[in-house]
Design a protein around this motif. Structure first.
Motif, PDB file in Angstrom:
ATOM      1  N   TRP A  24     -77.635  38.361   9.838  1.00  0.00           N
ATOM      2  CA  TRP A  24     -77.646  39.634  10.569  1.00  0.00           C
ATOM      3  C   TRP A  24     -78.740  40.557  10.040  1.00  0.00           C
ATOM      4  O   TRP A  24     -79.380  41.277  10.796  1.00  0.00           O
ATOM      5  CB  TRP A  24     -76.279  40.300  10.457  1.00  0.00           C
ATOM      6  CG  TRP A  24     -76.177  41.583  11.204  1.00  0.00           C
ATOM      7  CD1 TRP A  24     -76.308  42.839  10.708  1.00  0.00           C
ATOM      8  CD2 TRP A  24     -75.952  41.742  12.603  1.00  0.00           C
ATOM      9  NE1 TRP A  24     -76.157  43.760  11.697  1.00  0.00           N
ATOM     10  CE2 TRP A  24     -75.934  43.109  12.884  1.00  0.00           C
ATOM     11  CE3 TRP A  24     -75.751  40.836  13.637  1.00  0.00           C
ATOM     12  CZ2 TRP A  24     -75.727  43.607  14.154  1.00  0.00           C
ATOM     13  CZ3 TRP A  24     -75.537  41.333  14.901  1.00  0.00           C
ATOM     14  CH2 TRP A  24     -75.541  42.713  15.155  1.00  0.00           C
ATOM     15  N   ASN A  25     -78.963  40.512   8.738  1.00  0.00           N
ATOM     16  CA  ASN A  25     -79.977  41.353   8.116  1.00  0.00           C
ATOM     17  C   ASN A  25     -81.391  40.921   8.501  1.00  0.00           C
ATOM     18  O   ASN A  25     -82.306  41.731   8.500  1.00  0.00           O
ATOM     19  CB  ASN A  25     -79.828  41.301   6.593  1.00  0.00           C
ATOM     20  CG  ASN A  25     -79.904  42.647   5.960  1.00  0.00           C
ATOM     21  OD1 ASN A  25     -79.801  43.664   6.627  1.00  0.00           O
ATOM     22  ND2 ASN A  25     -80.077  42.661   4.656  1.00  0.00           N
ATOM     23  N   PHE A  50     -73.533  35.092   6.798  1.00  0.00           N
ATOM     24  CA  PHE A  50     -73.486  35.854   8.047  1.00  0.00           C
ATOM     25  C   PHE A  50     -74.207  37.198   7.927  1.00  0.00           C
ATOM     26  O   PHE A  50     -74.972  37.584   8.807  1.00  0.00           O
ATOM     27  CB  PHE A  50     -72.042  36.068   8.500  1.00  0.00           C
ATOM     28  CG  PHE A  50     -71.407  34.817   9.035  1.00  0.00           C
ATOM     29  CD1 PHE A  50     -72.010  34.074  10.034  1.00  0.00           C
ATOM     30  CD2 PHE A  50     -70.204  34.376   8.522  1.00  0.00           C
ATOM     31  CE1 PHE A  50     -71.439  32.924  10.524  1.00  0.00           C
ATOM     32  CE2 PHE A  50     -69.615  33.218   8.999  1.00  0.00           C
ATOM     33  CZ  PHE A  50     -70.232  32.484  10.007  1.00  0.00           C
ATOM     34  N   ALA A  51     -73.993  37.880   6.814  1.00  0.00           N
ATOM     35  CA  ALA A  51     -74.666  39.167   6.632  1.00  0.00           C
ATOM     36  C   ALA A  51     -76.163  38.980   6.437  1.00  0.00           C
ATOM     37  O   ALA A  51     -76.964  39.798   6.901  1.00  0.00           O
ATOM     38  CB  ALA A  51     -74.063  39.917   5.446  1.00  0.00           C
ATOM     39  N   THR A  78     -74.846  46.484   5.499  1.00  0.00           N
ATOM     40  CA  THR A  78     -74.775  45.033   5.673  1.00  0.00           C
ATOM     41  C   THR A  78     -74.971  44.314   4.343  1.00  0.00           C
ATOM     42  O   THR A  78     -74.246  43.372   4.037  1.00  0.00           O
ATOM     43  CB  THR A  78     -75.838  44.572   6.679  1.00  0.00           C
ATOM     44  OG1 THR A  78     -75.703  45.321   7.868  1.00  0.00           O
ATOM     45  CG2 THR A  78     -75.701  43.107   6.985  1.00  0.00           C
TER      46      THR A  78
END
Length: 144
Positions: free
Chosen positions: A49-50, A45-46, A121
């Motif tokens: 998002w990154n 997920f990170a 993040t």
């Protein structure tokens, strides 16, 4: 019963700690596996998002985090990767590794994205994956 049996009663049999000789108990092995799966989810997920940015280092760190998530899922939960035909072979080979090998591998893979792009993040996304490596490192130390 013989005279020797009366003098020395048999010690109760202790259950085997694990099927391998790495010294990890069943509950600690499951703790490491659960931490690996949660770490894989956090990295995925990170990492996704990154990647939603225009900065190339953030994109590289996000791609590495998603690769880290894939490796964690492949080694710790091969049933999540049933569509990949070599998943069980990789998981079997990873299970034969010593705990300190896994610790070095997981911690090393978790540090690379942080070195590429030091953001909140990447730190939070790799924290649980790094913690999985720390758990395996503690298992390598054994009982002291």
């Amino acid at each position: 019963m013989s005279a020797q049996d009366e003098q020395c009663p048999a010690a109760p049999l202790e259950p085997a700690a694990s099927s391998s000789d790495d010294g990890m108990t069943w509950w600690y092995r499951w703790l490491c596996r659960i931490a690996g799966v949660i770490g894989g989810l956090a990295c995925a997920f990170a990492g996704l998002w990154n990647c939603v940015t225009i900065n190339p280092l953030n994109i590289a760190a996000g791609a590495w985090m998603m690769l880290n998530a894939f490796v964690l899922f492949l080694c710790e939960a091969p049933f999540c990767c049933q569509f990949i035909e070599f998943a069980n072979a990789v998981a079997g080979r990873a299970d034969r590794l010593r705990p300190w090998h896994r610790a070095a591998f997981y911690c090393g893979m978790a540090v690379v994205p942080v070195l590429l792009s030091l953001t909140l993040t990447t730190l939070l996304g790799n924290a649980i994956a790094f913690r999985t490596g720390v758990l395996y490192g503690l298992a390598a130390l054994g009982k002291r």
